[in-house]
Design a protein around this motif. Structure first.
Motif, PDB file in Angstrom:
ATOM      1  N   ARG A  95       0.815  -1.210   0.000  1.00 50.41           N
ATOM      2  CA  ARG A  95       0.000   0.000   0.000  1.00 50.41           C
ATOM      3  C   ARG A  95       0.849   1.261   0.000  1.00 50.41           C
ATOM      4  O   ARG A  95       1.943   1.303   0.533  1.00 50.41           O
ATOM      5  CB  ARG A  95      -0.938   0.018   1.210  1.00 50.41           C
ATOM      6  CG  ARG A  95      -0.243  -0.112   2.543  1.00 50.41           C
ATOM      7  CD  ARG A  95      -1.152   0.247   3.686  1.00 50.41           C
ATOM      8  NE  ARG A  95      -1.425   1.664   3.687  1.00 50.41           N
ATOM      9  CZ  ARG A  95      -2.164   2.267   4.613  1.00 50.41           C
ATOM     10  NH1 ARG A  95      -2.716   1.577   5.571  1.00 50.41           N
ATOM     11  NH2 ARG A  95      -2.365   3.558   4.562  1.00 50.41           N
ATOM     12  N   ARG A  96       0.306   2.266  -0.639  1.00 48.80           N
ATOM     13  CA  ARG A  96       0.910   3.591  -0.651  1.00 48.80           C
ATOM     14  C   ARG A  96       0.294   4.401   0.484  1.00 48.80           C
ATOM     15  O   ARG A  96      -0.914   4.646   0.501  1.00 48.80           O
ATOM     16  CB  ARG A  96       0.664   4.296  -1.982  1.00 48.80           C
ATOM     17  CG  ARG A  96       1.222   5.715  -2.049  1.00 48.80           C
ATOM     18  CD  ARG A  96       0.784   6.417  -3.310  1.00 48.80           C
ATOM     19  NE  ARG A  96       1.446   5.883  -4.492  1.00 48.80           N
ATOM     20  CZ  ARG A  96       0.828   5.260  -5.455  1.00 48.80           C
ATOM     21  NH1 ARG A  96      -0.482   5.049  -5.370  1.00 48.80           N
ATOM     22  NH2 ARG A  96       1.471   4.807  -6.495  1.00 48.80           N
ATOM     23  N   THR A  97       1.100   4.789   1.444  1.00 45.65           N
ATOM     24  CA  THR A  97       0.622   5.591   2.568  1.00 45.65           C
ATOM     25  C   THR A  97       1.081   7.026   2.389  1.00 45.65           C
ATOM     26  O   THR A  97       2.281   7.292   2.318  1.00 45.65           O
ATOM     27  CB  THR A  97       1.144   5.041   3.911  1.00 45.65           C
ATOM     28  OG1 THR A  97       0.719   3.689   4.062  1.00 45.65           O
ATOM     29  CG2 THR A  97       0.604   5.855   5.069  1.00 45.65           C
ATOM     30  N   MET A  98       0.129   7.936   2.323  1.00 44.77           N
ATOM     31  CA  MET A  98       0.443   9.345   2.163  1.00 44.77           C
ATOM     32  C   MET A  98       0.404  10.033   3.526  1.00 44.77           C
ATOM     33  O   MET A  98      -0.374   9.653   4.403  1.00 44.77           O
ATOM     34  CB  MET A  98      -0.573  10.007   1.227  1.00 44.77           C
ATOM     35  CG  MET A  98      -0.687   9.337  -0.136  1.00 44.77           C
ATOM     36  SD  MET A  98       0.826   9.460  -1.093  1.00 44.77           S
ATOM     37  CE  MET A  98       0.819  11.214  -1.480  1.00 44.77           C
TER      38      MET A  98
ATOM     39  N   GLU B 133     -12.723  14.049   8.405  1.00 46.92           N
ATOM     40  CA  GLU B 133     -11.919  13.000   7.774  1.00 46.92           C
ATOM     41  C   GLU B 133     -11.733  13.327   6.291  1.00 46.92           C
ATOM     42  O   GLU B 133     -12.555  13.999   5.678  1.00 46.92           O
ATOM     43  CB  GLU B 133     -12.582  11.633   7.923  1.00 46.92           C
ATOM     44  CG  GLU B 133     -13.869  11.495   7.136  1.00 46.92           C
ATOM     45  CD  GLU B 133     -14.365  10.051   7.078  1.00 46.92           C
ATOM     46  OE1 GLU B 133     -13.568   9.126   7.300  1.00 46.92           O
ATOM     47  OE2 GLU B 133     -15.567   9.866   6.789  1.00 46.92           O
ATOM     48  N   TYR B 134     -10.643  12.806   5.742  1.00 45.51           N
ATOM     49  CA  TYR B 134     -10.441  12.867   4.303  1.00 45.51           C
ATOM     50  C   TYR B 134      -9.501  11.740   3.908  1.00 45.51           C
ATOM     51  O   TYR B 134      -8.770  11.181   4.723  1.00 45.51           O
ATOM     52  CB  TYR B 134      -9.876  14.224   3.869  1.00 45.51           C
ATOM     53  CG  TYR B 134      -8.413  14.436   4.179  1.00 45.51           C
ATOM     54  CD1 TYR B 134      -7.426  14.133   3.242  1.00 45.51           C
ATOM     55  CD2 TYR B 134      -8.011  14.921   5.431  1.00 45.51           C
ATOM     56  CE1 TYR B 134      -6.078  14.321   3.525  1.00 45.51           C
ATOM     57  CE2 TYR B 134      -6.668  15.109   5.728  1.00 45.51           C
ATOM     58  CZ  TYR B 134      -5.711  14.808   4.771  1.00 45.51           C
ATOM     59  OH  TYR B 134      -4.383  14.984   5.070  1.00 45.51           O
ATOM     60  N   SER B 135      -9.558  11.358   2.645  1.00 46.07           N
ATOM     61  CA  SER B 135      -8.661  10.342   2.106  1.00 46.07           C
ATOM     62  C   SER B 135      -7.580  11.035   1.283  1.00 46.07           C
ATOM     63  O   SER B 135      -7.906  11.725   0.310  1.00 46.07           O
ATOM     64  CB  SER B 135      -9.424   9.352   1.234  1.00 46.07           C
ATOM     65  OG  SER B 135     -10.342   8.610   2.017  1.00 46.07           O
ATOM     66  N   PRO B 136      -6.316  10.878   1.667  1.00 45.58           N
ATOM     67  CA  PRO B 136      -5.240  11.583   0.943  1.00 45.58           C
ATOM     68  C   PRO B 136      -4.996  10.974  -0.438  1.00 45.58           C
ATOM     69  O   PRO B 136      -5.402   9.861  -0.728  1.00 45.58           O
ATOM     70  CB  PRO B 136      -4.027  11.374   1.855  1.00 45.58           C
ATOM     71  CG  PRO B 136      -4.314  10.096   2.591  1.00 45.58           C
ATOM     72  CD  PRO B 136      -5.816  10.072   2.779  1.00 45.58           C
TER      73      PRO B 136
END
Length: 209
Positions: free
Chosen positions: A73-76, A206-209
């Motif tokens: 996974r790519r974690t921002m 909340e938000y998804s980067p």
């Protein structure tokens, strides 16, 4: 595979991964892993054998092979003040604001911050909400607006989808009580309570980067 699990790795799948056959495409492999694995650490796919490996645990022995293509996974990084969590197949960033505001103002403030009022649309999201907020409450009562609206007697989100039954809702029965705040007090005493828009409570975005 290039959006969330978009970082290719040279790691082999492990004996601790779950093997699934007859997955011709990587995208099919990803979808299956999302449905069957609570927390995905790595996904591996072998196009020559149509084999998919869903890895929630990578402590096992290597399963070598020249045709494996593995992705992690790519974690921002989250914005300042936000905490990062993994919910099913995506990353979400949460932030609690100890500022008493109305429901409408809470939504507007989240949007001004590039986020949305937190939407608890699954058991996993509820677990993350609890994990994040219980230490903040620290055995005192905090009350937090969450996305919700009551339409024709049914609790739902703003997109019309129903709110899942992951937490009991205490209802007063008054017609103006059309939103919900989450009441957190200790690790086990967490419940929803209906409220009108003009009452003021804290809120979380909340938000998804």
């Amino acid at each position: 595979m290039k959006t969330f699990y978009g970082i290719k790795t040279n790691e082999y799948p492990k004996s601790s991964c779950n093997k699934i056959h007859n997955k011709i495409r990587k995208s099919d492999c990803l979808r299956h892993c999302i449905k069957t694995t609570n927390t995905i650490v790595m996904i591996s796919h072998d196009e020559s054998t149509n084999t998919c490996m869903c890895c929630g645990d990578v402590t096992g022995e290597d399963i070598p092979g020249s045709n494996w293509k593995s992705y992690v996974r790519r974690t921002m990084p989250c914005a300042n003040g936000y905490m990062s969590y993994e919910v099913m197949s995506y990353q979400t960033c949460l932030r609690y604001f100890p500022v008493p505001v109305t429901y409408e103002s809470a939504g507007a403030l989240c949007q001004a911050d590039g986020a949305n009022l937190i939407k608890i649309d699954s058991q996993k999201k509820f677990d993350v909400f609890k994990e994040y907020h219980v230490p903040i409450a620290n055995n005192t009562l905090i009350q937090v607006w969450i996305e919700s609206i009551k339409v024709d007697g049914q609790w739902q989100f703003h997109d019309g989808s129903p709110m899942p039954n992951v937490c009991r809702i205490n209802m007063s029965g008054e017609p103006e009580e059309v939103h919900v705040r989450a009441c957190i007090h200790g690790s086990t005493n967490l419940y929803y309570q209906d409220a009108p828009n003009n009452m003021i409570f804290h809120y979380s975005c909340e938000y998804s980067p």
